[in-house]
Design a protein around this motif. Structure first.
Motif, PDB file in Angstrom:
ATOM      1  N   GLU A 239      -6.219   3.542 -10.656  1.00 11.59           N
ATOM      2  CA  GLU A 239      -5.975   2.307 -11.408  1.00 11.59           C
ATOM      3  C   GLU A 239      -4.611   1.710 -11.094  1.00 11.59           C
ATOM      4  OE1 GLU A 239      -8.038   2.158 -15.631  1.00 11.59           O
ATOM      5  OE2 GLU A 239      -6.944   4.044 -15.358  1.00 11.59           O
ATOM      6  N   ASP A 240      -3.654   2.569 -10.784  1.00  6.65           N
ATOM      7  CA  ASP A 240      -2.309   2.089 -10.490  1.00  6.65           C
ATOM      8  C   ASP A 240      -2.121   1.759  -9.009  1.00  6.65           C
ATOM      9  OD1 ASP A 240      -1.312   2.392 -13.167  1.00  6.65           O
ATOM     10  OD2 ASP A 240      -1.291   4.555 -12.825  1.00  6.65           O
ATOM     11  N   TYR A 241      -2.898   2.408  -8.148  1.00  4.06           N
ATOM     12  CA  TYR A 241      -2.797   2.172  -6.708  1.00  4.06           C
ATOM     13  C   TYR A 241      -4.211   2.016  -6.132  1.00  4.06           C
ATOM     14  CZ  TYR A 241       2.085   3.352  -7.229  1.00  4.06           C
ATOM     15  OH  TYR A 241       3.401   3.353  -7.619  1.00  4.06           O
ATOM     16  N   PRO A 242      -4.826   0.865  -6.378  1.00  2.98           N
ATOM     17  CA  PRO A 242      -6.240   0.686  -6.002  1.00  2.98           C
ATOM     18  C   PRO A 242      -6.486   0.654  -4.497  1.00  2.98           C
ATOM     19  CG  PRO A 242      -5.282  -1.386  -6.780  1.00  2.98           C
ATOM     20  CD  PRO A 242      -4.278  -0.327  -7.058  1.00  2.98           C
ATOM     21  N   LEU A 243      -5.508   0.214  -3.702  1.00  2.88           N
ATOM     22  CA  LEU A 243      -5.691   0.167  -2.258  1.00  2.88           C
ATOM     23  C   LEU A 243      -5.416   1.525  -1.621  1.00  2.88           C
ATOM     24  CD1 LEU A 243      -3.946  -3.266  -1.541  1.00  2.88           C
ATOM     25  CD2 LEU A 243      -6.392  -2.807  -1.777  1.00  2.88           C
ATOM     26  N   SER A 244      -4.374   2.186  -2.064  1.00  4.84           N
ATOM     27  CA  SER A 244      -4.030   3.501  -1.519  1.00  4.84           C
ATOM     28  C   SER A 244      -5.184   4.475  -1.652  1.00  4.84           C
ATOM     29  CB  SER A 244      -2.811   4.082  -2.238  1.00  4.84           C
ATOM     30  OG  SER A 244      -1.680   3.268  -2.073  1.00  4.84           O
ATOM     31  N   ASN A 245      -5.905   4.398  -2.754  1.00  7.53           N
ATOM     32  CA  ASN A 245      -6.967   5.350  -3.036  1.00  7.53           C
ATOM     33  C   ASN A 245      -8.295   5.001  -2.385  1.00  7.53           C
ATOM     34  OD1 ASN A 245      -6.208   7.572  -5.187  1.00  7.53           O
ATOM     35  ND2 ASN A 245      -5.059   5.725  -5.734  1.00  7.53           N
ATOM     36  N   ARG A 246      -8.400   3.811  -1.807  1.00 10.02           N
ATOM     37  CA  ARG A 246      -9.679   3.398  -1.236  1.00 10.02           C
ATOM     38  C   ARG A 246      -9.623   3.109   0.262  1.00 10.02           C
ATOM     39  NH1 ARG A 246     -11.213  -1.732  -4.281  1.00 10.02           N
ATOM     40  NH2 ARG A 246     -13.078  -1.619  -2.979  1.00 10.02           N
ATOM     41  N   PHE A 247      -8.458   2.735   0.781  1.00  4.77           N
ATOM     42  CA  PHE A 247      -8.423   2.223   2.147  1.00  4.77           C
ATOM     43  C   PHE A 247      -7.416   2.922   3.058  1.00  4.77           C
ATOM     44  CE2 PHE A 247      -9.796  -1.315  -0.598  1.00  4.77           C
ATOM     45  CZ  PHE A 247     -11.071  -1.494  -0.079  1.00  4.77           C
ATOM     46  N   ASP A 248      -6.933   4.079   2.657  1.00  3.09           N
ATOM     47  CA  ASP A 248      -5.997   4.798   3.518  1.00  3.09           C
ATOM     48  C   ASP A 248      -6.758   5.487   4.649  1.00  3.09           C
ATOM     49  OD1 ASP A 248      -3.727   6.048   4.531  1.00  3.09           O
ATOM     50  OD2 ASP A 248      -4.064   7.818   3.285  1.00  3.09           O
TER      51      ASP A 248
END
Length: 507
Positions: A239-248
């Motif tokens: 929830e706080d880092y939506p891109l880091s958790n999905r697109f790394d």
């Protein structure tokens, strides 16, 4: 022949030796640091079967249906189709993925263009090129690219230091070549194969070198070890880092510990002239997908910034509008380079439709060279709250939620939760570890900036400006040596003088 997502997941469960964050990975398809990107790659496969998207994601040629990303481009329409498919994928997953195959398979087409030149240097491997391009179409693998070695002391020639600092051949056998060394390969731990080729290296004056080798590597081959950097997924709440958790997209140091490469997978070997030829033409197709993803990133920067300034009415201020306009100009410049590269496409040596090289490479320089400036403009427009806002848990804790609801609610349209989501998205896009990693990766993903400019230098039509100045200044023909030019002999001027858009598209 198009695989499903399940078939892709099963294909990477081949016993490969993968390490990340100090642990040996049992199942790369389900490990939390790899699973988000494995799921995206699987979804791309499934989109080729989904009735809602299969017409966009596939193409039928010679009676076979193939993934549009793997299909060779013969017309301008093929490039428009590839562009639509990439946009469809990025819109469907809600973000940007750089290494999912379509942006690296184009490097194989460059080999096809250079097959004649490579055959003149060493004819024994030329048939392997066409065979592997056909295999990509038929088998639908997740295909990645391997360029960069650890390199070691770059003031020394490879043979003057630990020989494994650059990937090299240590032995020839009846079955193939044995290679040692290491390569950095993004997404290799969860891909099927990699086009592995030499980095930009100093071979001196040698005509032959064990370091000048290019081949297709089965990433499930014995002797490979995958040592990955720690991923950004799971390091903080989604929830706080939506891109880091999905697109790394996890980068990997691939160790080649005496790995056998079958002769049928070798594409060129030992001839430094062949290696330099490949490096010079490597990105003539793949740069298109790279710039297109930069265009999508521009849209994300604009969207995050514009939402932030509209929330508080700052979009009515002229200085704010000027900054938004700077983002828009960069975005539209990338769009223009991509569009013009298709419209002014060129026929390649192998008969493919090649994006206009000068325009495409200039667009790549524009995309990478201005990215850091555009990110800073977006930071400015998003404001300091992207670096100050508490995490999602604080917005839900009974002791703190009322206060955050009070101070983060702007009006009836923008409540505290939407405000928090936008700020978290902007923080991850612009300020997080993931954002910094993407900025560095973007600069070097298709070779370093000096090589980007070298590609422009090699592909720009210098004759047009020289001819213009020669005639305008009244210079004699001898200033151009034996070559005589006509005024306005640039590729764009020639196109406008001889063809209509309709006629060009028909070609």
């Amino acid at each position: 022949m198009i695989r499903t997502g399940t078939e892709y997941r099963d294909s990477i469960r081949d016993g490969r030796e993968v390490y990340v964050n100090g642990e040996k990975v049992r199942d790369v398809a389900t490990h939390p640091m790899f699973k988000p990107l494995v799921d995206i790659r699987a979804r791309i496969h499934d989109m080729a079967h989904d009735p809602a998207t299969r017409d966009v994601m596939t193409v039928t040629q010679n009676g076979q249906t193939n993934a549009i990303g793997n299909a060779l481009p013969y017309t301008q329409a093929d490039w428009w189709a590839k562009r639509r498919a990439t946009d469809t994928v990025l819109d469907a997953v809600g973000g940007i993925v750089t290494r999912v195959g379509d942006e690296t398979v184009g490097e194989m087409w460059s080999l096809l263009d250079g097959a004649e030149a490579l055959a003149a240097i060493d004819p024994q491997f030329a048939p392997n090129i066409k065979a592997h391009i056909a295999k990509v179409l038929q088998a639908d693998p997740f295909h990645v690219s391997a360029n960069t070695d650890p390199k070691g002391d770059r003031s020394k020639a490879p043979q003057d230091q630990d020989p494994d600092m650059l990937l090299h051949v240590v032995k020839e056998t009846d079955a193939g070549i044995i290679v040692r060394g290491a390569k950095y390969e993004t997404a290799a731990a969860y891909a099927n194969q990699a086009f592995t080729k030499p980095t930009i290296a100093n071979w001196g004056d040698a005509a032959l070198s064990d370091y000048a080798v290019g081949f297709i590597c089965d990433l499930g081959a014995p002797g490979l070890k995958f040592i990955c950097r720690t991923g950004f997924a799971t390091r903080a709440q989604a929830e706080d880092y939506p891109l880091s958790n999905r697109f790394d997209e996890v980068d990997t140091l691939v160790i080649f510990d005496n790995v056998l490469i079958p002769w049928e997978n070798v594409l060129f070997y030992r001839h430094t002239q062949a290696a330099m030829h490949i490096r010079a033409t490597l990105h003539r197709y793949s740069a298109f997908a790279f710039v297109q993803r930069s265009l999508k990133l521009a849209d994300m920067l604009i969207g995050a910034a514009l939402f932030n300034v509209r929330q508080t009415g700052l979009d009515k201020l002229q200085p704010v509008q000027e900054k938004l306009a700077q983002l828009a100009v960069w975005r539209e410049s990338l769009n223009a380079h991509l569009t013009a590269a298709i419209v002014l496409g060129e026929r390649s040596p192998a008969g493919l439709m090649m994006p206009n090289q000068s325009l495409l490479y200039a667009g790549r320089v524009l995309a990478c060279g201005q990215l850091h400036e555009m990110m800073h403009i977006a930071r400015d427009l998003c404001g300091g709250q992207i670096s100050l806002t508490p995490d999602a848990a604080s917005f839900r804790h009974p002791d703190t939620a009322p206060w955050l609801e009070k101070y983060y609610t702007i009006n009836d349209e923008w409540g505290a939760e939407d405000r928090r989501k936008l700020l978290a998205f902007a923080r991850d896009l612009l300020n997080s570890d993931y954002a910094g990693h993407r900025l560095s990766f973007q600069m070097f993903a298709q070779s370093p900036p000096f090589a980007h400019l070298s590609a422009v230098y090699r592909n720009f039509d210098w004759d047009g400006p020289l001819s213009l100045v020669k005639d305008a200044a009244g210079l004699s023909d001898r200033v151009l040596g034996a070559k005589t030019l006509t005024p306005g002999d640039s590729s764009l001027s020639k196109w406008f003088a001889t063809e209509t858009p309709k006629g060009k598209a028909a070609k």
